[in-house]
Design a protein around this motif. Structure first.
Motif, short mmCIF file in Angstrom:
data_model
loop_
_atom_site.label_atom_id
_atom_site.label_comp_id
_atom_site.label_asym_id
_atom_site.label_seq_id
_atom_site.Cartn_x
_atom_site.Cartn_y
_atom_site.Cartn_z
N LEU A 176 -11.82 -12.78 -7.53
CA LEU A 176 -11.50 -13.71 -8.82
C LEU A 176 -12.72 -14.36 -9.29
CD1 LEU A 176 -8.20 -15.32 -7.32
CD2 LEU A 176 -8.35 -13.67 -9.25
N GLY A 177 -13.45 -14.90 -8.73
CA GLY A 177 -14.73 -15.48 -8.78
C GLY A 177 -15.55 -14.59 -9.80
N LEU A 178 -15.83 -13.10 -9.41
CA LEU A 178 -16.63 -12.35 -10.04
C LEU A 178 -15.90 -12.30 -11.48
CD1 LEU A 178 -18.67 -10.10 -10.70
CD2 LEU A 178 -17.26 -8.19 -9.28
N ALA A 179 -14.63 -11.88 -11.62
CA ALA A 179 -13.72 -11.97 -12.84
C ALA A 179 -14.28 -12.93 -13.87
CB ALA A 179 -12.47 -11.77 -12.59
N GLN A 180 -14.07 -14.05 -13.19
CA GLN A 180 -14.22 -15.53 -13.70
C GLN A 180 -15.79 -15.34 -14.60
OE1 GLN A 180 -12.13 -17.97 -14.60
NE2 GLN A 180 -13.89 -18.64 -15.84
N LYS A 220 -20.22 -0.94 -9.33
CA LYS A 220 -19.22 -0.18 -9.97
C LYS A 220 -18.14 -0.79 -10.19
CE LYS A 220 -18.35 4.24 -9.47
NZ LYS A 220 -18.15 5.67 -8.96
N VAL A 221 -17.65 -1.91 -9.59
CA VAL A 221 -16.78 -2.71 -9.78
C VAL A 221 -17.01 -3.63 -11.09
CG1 VAL A 221 -15.34 -4.67 -8.81
CG2 VAL A 221 -15.59 -2.79 -7.11
N LEU A 222 -18.24 -4.01 -10.71
CA LEU A 222 -18.58 -5.07 -11.90
C LEU A 222 -18.66 -4.31 -13.21
CD1 LEU A 222 -21.50 -7.72 -11.72
CD2 LEU A 222 -21.56 -6.07 -13.74
N LEU A 267 -7.45 -9.73 -15.39
CA LEU A 267 -8.44 -8.78 -15.22
C LEU A 267 -8.20 -8.02 -14.16
CD1 LEU A 267 -10.77 -7.48 -16.73
CD2 LEU A 267 -12.25 -9.36 -15.65
N ILE A 268 -8.01 -8.47 -13.02
CA ILE A 268 -7.95 -7.50 -11.96
C ILE A 268 -6.74 -6.93 -11.97
CG2 ILE A 268 -7.35 -7.90 -9.41
CD1 ILE A 268 -9.22 -10.34 -9.12
#
Length: 410
Positions: A28-32, A64-66, A155-156
């Motif tokens: 969730l932090g990466l998405a934010q 790849k996730v990013l 987003l996730i």
């Protein structure tokens, strides 16, 4: 959706399992962080956004996730060429003027000044603006002008769905088993099947489930990926149907070193219980004011009959019927189809399918305002199973026919 190079999955005993992201604090932090990065780049060039993304990616094992999350956010963004003059016009004028000058730094400055004067018709341009507009239409030079930010969890969810959609890129057969659902859900499903050029054959009944086998125009069979892409776009619509199972046959990816060369087919399995979230707009409960008005009036009517929205799919040669309602009393039931205000082509197809169904338990409610004669439609084939109405459909008229039809059907 995601490009093939960003898809992450594993294969166990011929079953494909796409990568899913858990809504952990880290994810969730990466998405934010990515969402904030896009917001901070509104008004800036795309290459500047790409630089920021590369900085975030540096040293990460889950790059790849990013990249996948960033790709989805890019699809939620709008990029435009900057400047007040079309870049193609700027280039044409600059290249024309450049032919009269010897290449040099001083000559380049002079060319930009001359181009600025020549192009300043409606708006005064500076040489710097001309230089900025020269290649402003190239992807990396375009400006991020709008961004519709999702919530991090949304987003996730989009990432998970995009991974599942990617499994269908190489699909050549798709079979869906659907159980009782609201007609609006089925109707949206069939609308998207038609929109994406997919045809469906329906078999079965409500007790054992309906099997929908997806097919496509012959032109699609020349390229499995193109057919699979249409299936992938269709998947978010399926998620709005509440009870279903999906089985897809896929062509294995031979370009991956870890793929067993002996694999001739992969299988992708999905159900309505897997927790994927659709970003397509959910269908309205009722397709029209006629249906919603009938349901409201029926709720105020004292009767032992129950009005249900969960209705059987009725397979017919060359199509399928989705009646609007089912009336149920104990072991007795009848289907109700409301034919309101529609185009002549729709009316002809609707009545043709009703005839092909050869069902004696379908009540056909027809508005007297329809120009059936112009449409070449004659509902007399349905005998006393037709209920005529003018402004509103009276539930008592339908119930009277239901009593008679139910006795004949039983």
């Amino acid at each position: 959706m995601l490009p093939t190079e960003l898809l992450m999955f594993r294969v166990k005993a011929g079953i494909v399992e796409p990568r899913r992201l858990k809504p952990t604090t880290a994810n969730l932090g990466l998405a934010q962080t990515l969402i904030e990065t896009f917001e901070a780049n509104i008004g800036r060039r795309r290459w500047e956004l790409d630089d920021d993304l590369r900085t975030l990616e540096a040293g990460r094992q889950d790059f790849k996730v990013l990249r996948g999350l960033a790709h989805l956010l890019t699809n939620m963004s709008a990029f435009e060429a900057g400047g007040t003059v079309e870049p193609v016009h700027v280039r044409s004028k600059v290249f024309e003027l450049a032919q009269a000058h010897v290449p040099s730094r001083k000559g380049a400055t002079l060319i930009l000044e001359q181009a600025a004067r020549s192009l300043s018709q409606d708006h005064a341009l500076s040489p710097a603006e001309v230089q900025a507009s020269l290649y402003a239409d190239l992807p990396d030079q375009q400006t991020l002008v709008a961004f519709d930010p999702p919530a991090p969890l949304e987003l996730i969810h989009r990432f998970d769905l995009a991974q599942a959609q990617g499994m269908l890129y190489r699909a050549y057969e798709l079979v869906i088993t659907a159980r009782r659902n609201e007609p609006a859900r089925y109707k949206q499903l069939l609308k998207y099947l038609k929109f994406f050029g997919l045809m469906v054959t329906v078999e079965g009944d409500a007790n054992f489930g309906f099997t929908l086998t997806l097919d496509g125009p012959t032109s699609l069979f020349g390229g499995t990926t193109r057919y699979g892409l249409a299936m992938a776009k269709f998947l978010p619509a399926l998620l709005h149907v509440t009870k279903w199972d999906l089985s897809a046959a896929l062509k294995p990816r031979k370009d991956l070193a870890w793929v067993d060369p002996g694999d001739d087919e992969w299988s992708f399995q999905l159900t309505s219980e897997d927790g994927y979230v659709s970003h397509y707009k959910p269908p309205e409960e009722h397709d029209s004011a006629l249906e919603s008005g009938f349901a409201e009036r029926f709720a105020k009517t004292e009767t032992p009959w129950t009005l249900e929205r969960e209705v059987d799919l009725v397979p017919v040669p060359g199509g399928v019927i989705l009646p609007d309602f089912r009336l149920v009393q104990g072991q007795r039931s009848v289907l109700v189809e409301i034919v309101g205000y529609w185009r002549p082509e729709y009316l002809r197809k609707k009545f043709e399918l009703l005839r092909k169904a050869q069902r004696t338990d379908v009540i056909v409610c027809v508005s007297e305002r329809l120009n059936l004669e112009k449409a070449g439609v004659d509902p007399s084939d349905f005998g006393d199973r037709v209920v005529w109405f003018k402004g509103v459909l009276n539930p008592r008229d339908v119930l009277a026919v239901a009593e008679r039809v139910a006795q004949i059907s039983s």
